[in-house]
Design an enzyme around this catalytic site. Sequence first.
Site, PDB file in Angstrom:
ATOM      1  N   SER A 100       0.818  -1.211   0.000  1.00  0.00           N
ATOM      2  CA  SER A 100       0.000   0.000   0.000  1.00  0.00           C
ATOM      3  C   SER A 100       0.851   1.260   0.000  1.00  0.00           C
ATOM      4  CB  SER A 100      -0.898  -0.009   1.250  1.00  0.00           C
ATOM      5  OG  SER A 100      -1.399   1.274   1.530  1.00  0.00           O
ATOM      6  N   CYS A 221      -5.391  10.391  -1.231  1.00  0.00           N
ATOM      7  CA  CYS A 221      -5.904   9.059  -0.900  1.00  0.00           C
ATOM      8  C   CYS A 221      -7.261   8.874  -1.558  1.00  0.00           C
ATOM      9  CB  CYS A 221      -6.026   8.917   0.621  1.00  0.00           C
ATOM     10  SG  CYS A 221      -6.838   7.396   1.151  1.00  0.00           S
ATOM     11  N   GLY A 222      -7.538   7.676  -2.044  1.00  0.00           N
ATOM     12  CA  GLY A 222      -8.793   7.404  -2.740  1.00  0.00           C
ATOM     13  C   GLY A 222     -10.025   7.606  -1.892  1.00  0.00           C
ATOM     14  N   ASN A 380     -10.700  -2.842  -3.154  1.00  0.00           N
ATOM     15  CA  ASN A 380     -10.178  -2.424  -1.859  1.00  0.00           C
ATOM     16  C   ASN A 380     -11.259  -2.572  -0.789  1.00  0.00           C
ATOM     17  OD1 ASN A 380      -9.033  -1.148   0.334  1.00  0.00           O
ATOM     18  ND2 ASN A 380      -8.929   0.873  -0.621  1.00  0.00           N
ATOM     19  N   SER A 382     -11.703  -1.587   2.108  1.00  0.00           N
ATOM     20  CA  SER A 382     -10.932  -0.559   2.801  1.00  0.00           C
ATOM     21  C   SER A 382     -11.291  -0.391   4.277  1.00  0.00           C
ATOM     22  CB  SER A 382     -11.136   0.784   2.097  1.00  0.00           C
ATOM     23  OG  SER A 382     -10.477   1.817   2.802  1.00  0.00           O
ATOM     24  N   PRO A 383     -10.281  -0.198   5.141  1.00  0.00           N
ATOM     25  CA  PRO A 383     -10.541   0.188   6.526  1.00  0.00           C
ATOM     26  C   PRO A 383     -11.104   1.602   6.633  1.00  0.00           C
ATOM     27  CG  PRO A 383      -8.359  -0.783   6.309  1.00  0.00           C
ATOM     28  CD  PRO A 383      -8.866  -0.519   4.919  1.00  0.00           C
TER      29      PRO A 383
END
Length: 530
Positions: A100, A221-222, A380, A382-383
């Site tokens: 990442s 960031c995405g 993702n 994602s968290p």
Amino acid sequence: MSYQEDIKALTQLREAMGSNWASIRPENAARLRAQNRFKTGLDIAKYTAKIMREDMAAYDADTAQYTQSLGCWHGFIGQQKLISIKKHFGTTKRRYLYLSGWMVAALRSEFGPLPDQSMHEKTSVAGLIEELYTFLRQADAWELNHLFRALEEAKAAGDAAKVAELEAQIDDHETHVVPIIADIDAGFGNAEATYLLAKKMIEAGACCIQIENQVSDEKQCGHQDGKVTVPHEDFLAKINAVRYAFLELGVDDGVIVARTDSLGAGLTQKIAVTKEPGDLGDQYNAFLDGDEITSASDIDNGDVVIKQNGKLVKVKRLASGLYQFKPGTGEDRVVLDCITSLQNGADLLWIETEKPHVGQIAGMVNRIRQVVPDAKLVYNNSPSFNWTLNFRQQVFDAWEAEGKDVSAYDRANLMSAEYDATELGRLADEWTQNFQRDAAREAGIFHHLITLPTYHTAALSTDNLAKGYFGDEGMLAYVAGVQRREIREGIATVKHQDMAGSNIGDDHKEFFHGDAALKAGGKDNTMNQF
């Protein structure tokens, strides 16, 4: 070549070299070779690219054969993950590593913790790839070392059946080396910069590179606001740059993941070049927000005017110089991005979404597959999503649409622990548990990853230990919470000297010094307590 075949070849070599090689034992040299299967990062990239291609074909035939990974920010974390996978599941098949860019920025930069905005040293990405594979190769050596020690004991005991069994295990040993999907962010500059960094990453072992369509020097960031995308022509040039890097280095089946951030990006840095109506540049520009004008008097100083759908339009330009897309066009832009990328060299897609919703993802993928039928996603998990709240709200909305009474639930407050044991809470957990299987089957997701889980696990486990150790529990916090669990759950790190290579080093000393070897693993080594 098998272990015994290697011994025979090395025996012939020793004999050919004469008496000055008399102290070289072919069995030891063959063992060293077996414990060092991969000599270079390019060896790894070629080996793992083949694995990924085979896995992609298997997924096309059966969507239950999806792949997974966890993001790792240190070689040791990646190593322990693969050791754990082999211990629990007996194989590493369809399990990868994810590298990442977020975690490189947050944890690996010489500047200290940085936001995910491509401000970290670009070489730190390739450095982490090399580090991860160094630790995975060491895991191979560590595991094989135990087999070779057992083999020596079996030979000394004259147990021919055990010898044959162990030699078969050595010959059939499954490496801890698996594919890494490596994040190159937006390419760290122009296409030449992308090409140069991609080469470094491939030389370090990367068989798969993920690149996104954001502006490199505006990268976010995405899962944050303020994302700025580039016209397709610029993005495709970088895909070409990565492909040329793979081809130059002989990794002909290297994998490129094209990531689009268009769903959450409302801005672009520049207007695309267009030569005729309907070309790719014109399609990109058609999404730009603006006001139709009818005369030159509608144009103020500094305004930019384009021809859009046959009409003159004054596009909306911010004080930053960036241009604004029309509201509600994100999904259409995502679909165009994905189709264009797959038609121009990309192998897999990555769509950043604002929530983990199978239906939303499938809606976009189905549109893409109308043009590219075998389109596949890397997704993702994602968290950055509040998974508990998202899935509880999805269940709430589904029940409400069905006409079910949801008056006992406060939709805005569903994160509350009071809902944990409710029917809604249990069903939401079930949906979460099945998310990867469902999305692989219904939404074309070939690879599921969590970008930065080990960032969170490191923080959580450290918090638990610190709370107890510096509190009333004292040493018991470590003993009961860590060491006792390591022993009972078979965690290799409980013998940390062995995990770090002490036993391997002892064996090497014996190879090099013979009977004069001064070894660390004798009777006074406290690791013998475990």
